[in-house]
Design a protein around this motif. Sequence first.
Motif, PDB file in Angstrom:
ATOM      1  N   TYR A 167       0.802  -1.222   0.000  1.00  9.37           N
ATOM      2  CA  TYR A 167       0.000   0.000   0.000  1.00  9.37           C
ATOM      3  C   TYR A 167       0.837   1.275   0.000  1.00  9.37           C
ATOM      4  O   TYR A 167       0.356   2.342   0.339  1.00  9.37           O
ATOM      5  CB  TYR A 167      -1.000   0.034   1.168  1.00  9.37           C
ATOM      6  N   PHE A 177      -4.349  10.843  -0.461  1.00  4.44           N
ATOM      7  CA  PHE A 177      -4.879   9.568   0.022  1.00  4.44           C
ATOM      8  C   PHE A 177      -3.903   8.863   0.969  1.00  4.44           C
ATOM      9  O   PHE A 177      -4.122   7.737   1.358  1.00  4.44           O
ATOM     10  CB  PHE A 177      -5.193   8.650  -1.159  1.00  4.44           C
ATOM     11  N   LEU A 184      -1.325   4.086   1.635  1.00  7.60           N
ATOM     12  CA  LEU A 184      -2.715   4.389   1.334  1.00  7.60           C
ATOM     13  C   LEU A 184      -3.520   4.321   2.626  1.00  7.60           C
ATOM     14  O   LEU A 184      -3.411   3.365   3.385  1.00  7.60           O
ATOM     15  CB  LEU A 184      -3.259   3.383   0.314  1.00  7.60           C
ATOM     16  N   ASP A 185      -4.304   5.352   2.879  1.00  3.62           N
ATOM     17  CA  ASP A 185      -5.101   5.427   4.099  1.00  3.62           C
ATOM     18  C   ASP A 185      -5.947   4.159   4.263  1.00  3.62           C
ATOM     19  O   ASP A 185      -6.562   3.687   3.306  1.00  3.62           O
ATOM     20  CB  ASP A 185      -6.005   6.659   4.045  1.00  3.62           C
ATOM     21  N   LYS A 187      -8.777   3.638   5.489  1.00  5.77           N
ATOM     22  CA  LYS A 187     -10.198   3.779   5.173  1.00  5.77           C
ATOM     23  C   LYS A 187     -10.483   3.553   3.696  1.00  5.77           C
ATOM     24  O   LYS A 187     -11.626   3.327   3.319  1.00  5.77           O
ATOM     25  CB  LYS A 187     -10.688   5.176   5.584  1.00  5.77           C
ATOM     26  N   LEU A 188      -9.451   3.601   2.877  1.00  4.54           N
ATOM     27  CA  LEU A 188      -9.644   3.493   1.428  1.00  4.54           C
ATOM     28  C   LEU A 188      -9.302   2.117   0.878  1.00  4.54           C
ATOM     29  O   LEU A 188      -9.383   1.892  -0.318  1.00  4.54           O
ATOM     30  CB  LEU A 188      -8.773   4.538   0.714  1.00  4.54           C
ATOM     31  N   ARG A 189      -8.916   1.199   1.726  1.00  2.00           N
ATOM     32  CA  ARG A 189      -8.549  -0.124   1.230  1.00  2.00           C
ATOM     33  C   ARG A 189      -9.364  -1.219   1.893  1.00  2.00           C
ATOM     34  O   ARG A 189      -9.902  -1.050   2.969  1.00  2.00           O
ATOM     35  CB  ARG A 189      -7.060  -0.390   1.425  1.00  2.00           C
ATOM     36  N   ILE A 194      -7.808  -1.420  -3.159  1.00  2.00           N
ATOM     37  CA  ILE A 194      -8.527  -0.179  -2.910  1.00  2.00           C
ATOM     38  C   ILE A 194     -10.027  -0.437  -3.011  1.00  2.00           C
ATOM     39  O   ILE A 194     -10.485  -1.136  -3.891  1.00  2.00           O
ATOM     40  CB  ILE A 194      -8.101   0.891  -3.929  1.00  2.00           C
ATOM     41  N   LYS A 195     -10.780   0.125  -2.069  1.00  2.00           N
ATOM     42  CA  LYS A 195     -12.254  -0.039  -2.071  1.00  2.00           C
ATOM     43  C   LYS A 195     -12.864   0.551  -3.311  1.00  2.00           C
ATOM     44  O   LYS A 195     -12.446   1.540  -3.828  1.00  2.00           O
ATOM     45  CB  LYS A 195     -12.867   0.632  -0.845  1.00  2.00           C
TER      46      LYS A 195
END
Length: 195
Positions: A167, A177, A184-185, A187-189, A194-195
């Motif tokens: 990440y 991000f 990568l934060d 909350k975004l994965r 990645i979500k």
Amino acid sequence: GIITAKNKKSCREFSDFFSQVSEAYLKEADSIGESINLGEFQNSVSYRVDIVSEIYEFLNTQSLRGDYYLFDQNGDVVFSTGQDPIIIQYIQNRLSMICRDEDKTELRFMYDSYNLNRTSSPLYIAFRKISDENGQWGYGGFVISAGSFNDYLGNQELSIVITNGFYRIFSENGLAFENDRGKLDEKLRDGSGIK
């Protein structure tokens, strides 16, 4: 609806482009690695001119310009089209770790420059082990700056974030991000990326 479909399409197109670029550079690193004789490269001016001409010919035909670096078995730079001492030092450090493994023939990774507080652009690095019939060996390969990818993207409204398996963010435009550890934060994965 339409915006989501456009974003997905743009991401797929860029993913395909990124794969094509990285494969082209790795294929050329393979080609150079199979044909180059390190001893002759270091001792024969005419041979060196021929090889360097081939390298520049390849670089000049690419949609994204990278740099070529050639290191001997001691990790010393034999030739490079780029002169960034931070990049050279980083590659030398990585080479010293993998040179101990005789079976290791490929070095391919994304360097995010997080430890340097983003003083240099993130990089895509693709190297191959080179050996000749006289037993001399080293590593040669290409380095592509994330800035080159960003230049290719232009002024798109879409932010494309490229990460490695840990990440770490590769793309320069992904800093919004990023968490405080340069990844990568959370909350975004999700489990698959990645979500």
